[in-house]
Design an enzyme around this catalytic site. Structure first.
Site, PDB file in Angstrom:
ATOM      1  CG  ASP A 113      -1.996  -1.082   1.133  1.00  0.00           C
ATOM      2  OD1 ASP A 113      -2.232  -1.597   0.026  1.00  0.00           O
ATOM      3  OD2 ASP A 113      -2.580  -1.413   2.178  1.00  0.00           O
ATOM      4  CE1 TYR A 114       1.536   7.689  -2.429  1.00  0.00           C
ATOM      5  CE2 TYR A 114       0.625   8.438  -0.339  1.00  0.00           C
ATOM      6  CZ  TYR A 114       1.306   8.697  -1.512  1.00  0.00           C
ATOM      7  OH  TYR A 114       1.761   9.965  -1.774  1.00  0.00           O
TER       8      TYR A 114
END
Length: 248
Positions: A113-114
């Site tokens: 994820d980011y």
């Protein structure tokens, strides 16, 4: 001994370019300037043919180079980067590759994820990438989790070990595989998974009434970060690293 990952002869400039030492034009310039040697002899011919039957040592500026049809890197993914090679709006892991690797069709295996940090494998070996992202591959992935909420207890350790069922609004119940939860001080835990559901760590913690504050992947199977590897840095996998990944 020069080790090959292919079974045919190859031009010297192509071998060096495929191995991440520059574009074909950059490699030809290296050769023209006499920076490349084979067994101590300067080679200026870009078309010099090398085959796996040959035994020799190639150096660039005196440093031994490693040749391979495929490239494998372990990136310490920083916070605030998309797991993508390019994006028009946000920073992505492709931005972290040196220029000579941007044309090598390298891509991340799986995704983080980011805001998730840590181990991310990058390669242009499509077959290995497919195998590692297949649901049939159950190699352990270890995450260091910083969370908010009540301290986790042995109750959650037992629940994760048994294999919890996620019951989320608007979705059918989803049975998860057994996971290992290690309790750590300071609102931290170490979670070992053998599957990769979307946002799985966050969903598991949410099911127990906690929220993930920080998430860092420490390893994928035998693949780990170097002790001094900073966010955004990557290293080329050794032959042993690659062999272990493929055996897994």
């Amino acid at each position: 001994m020069w080790h090959f990952c292919y079974n045919t002869s190859m031009r010297l400039d192509k071998l060096l370019a495929n191995s991440g030492y520059g574009t074909r034009s950059e490699v030809k310039e290296f050769l023209r300037k006499g920076r490349v040697m084979i067994d101590g002899e300067v080679i200026r011919d870009p078309g010099y043919s090398v085959t796996e039957e040959m035994s020799f040592r190639i150096t660039l500026d005196g440093e031994e180079v490693k040749g391979s049809e495929y490239l494998y890197f372990c990136l310490n993914k920083p916070d605030g980067y998309l797991t993508a090679m390019s994006d028009d709006r946000l920073p992505c892991v492709g931005d972290l590759l040196p220029s000579q690797l941007k044309t090598k069709k390298i891509s991340p295996v799986g995704r983080l994820d980011y805001h998730t940090t840590g181990v991310l494998l990058l390669t242009n070996d499509g077959e290995l990438s497919h195998r590692l992202t297949s649901p049939k591959w159950h190699r352990e992935k270890v995450y260091l989790v910083t969370y908010t909420g009540d301290d986790l207890t042995e109750k959650e350790v037992a629940l994760f070990q048994k294999g919890m069922t996620l019951c989320e609004k608007g979705h059918a119940p989803e049975k998860l595989k057994s996971a290992k939860l290690e309790l750590l001080p300071g609102k931290q835990c170490r979670l070992t998974l053998t599957e990769g559901k979307t946002h799985q760590v966050k969903r598991m913690l949410a099911a127990t009434g906690r929220s993930v504050e920080l998430l860092h992947r420490e390893s994928i199977g035998t693949l780990k970060l170097k002790d001094d590897q900073l966010p955004g840095e990557m290293y080329a996998l050794s032959e042993e690293d690659i062999r272990l990944l493929k055996e897994e």
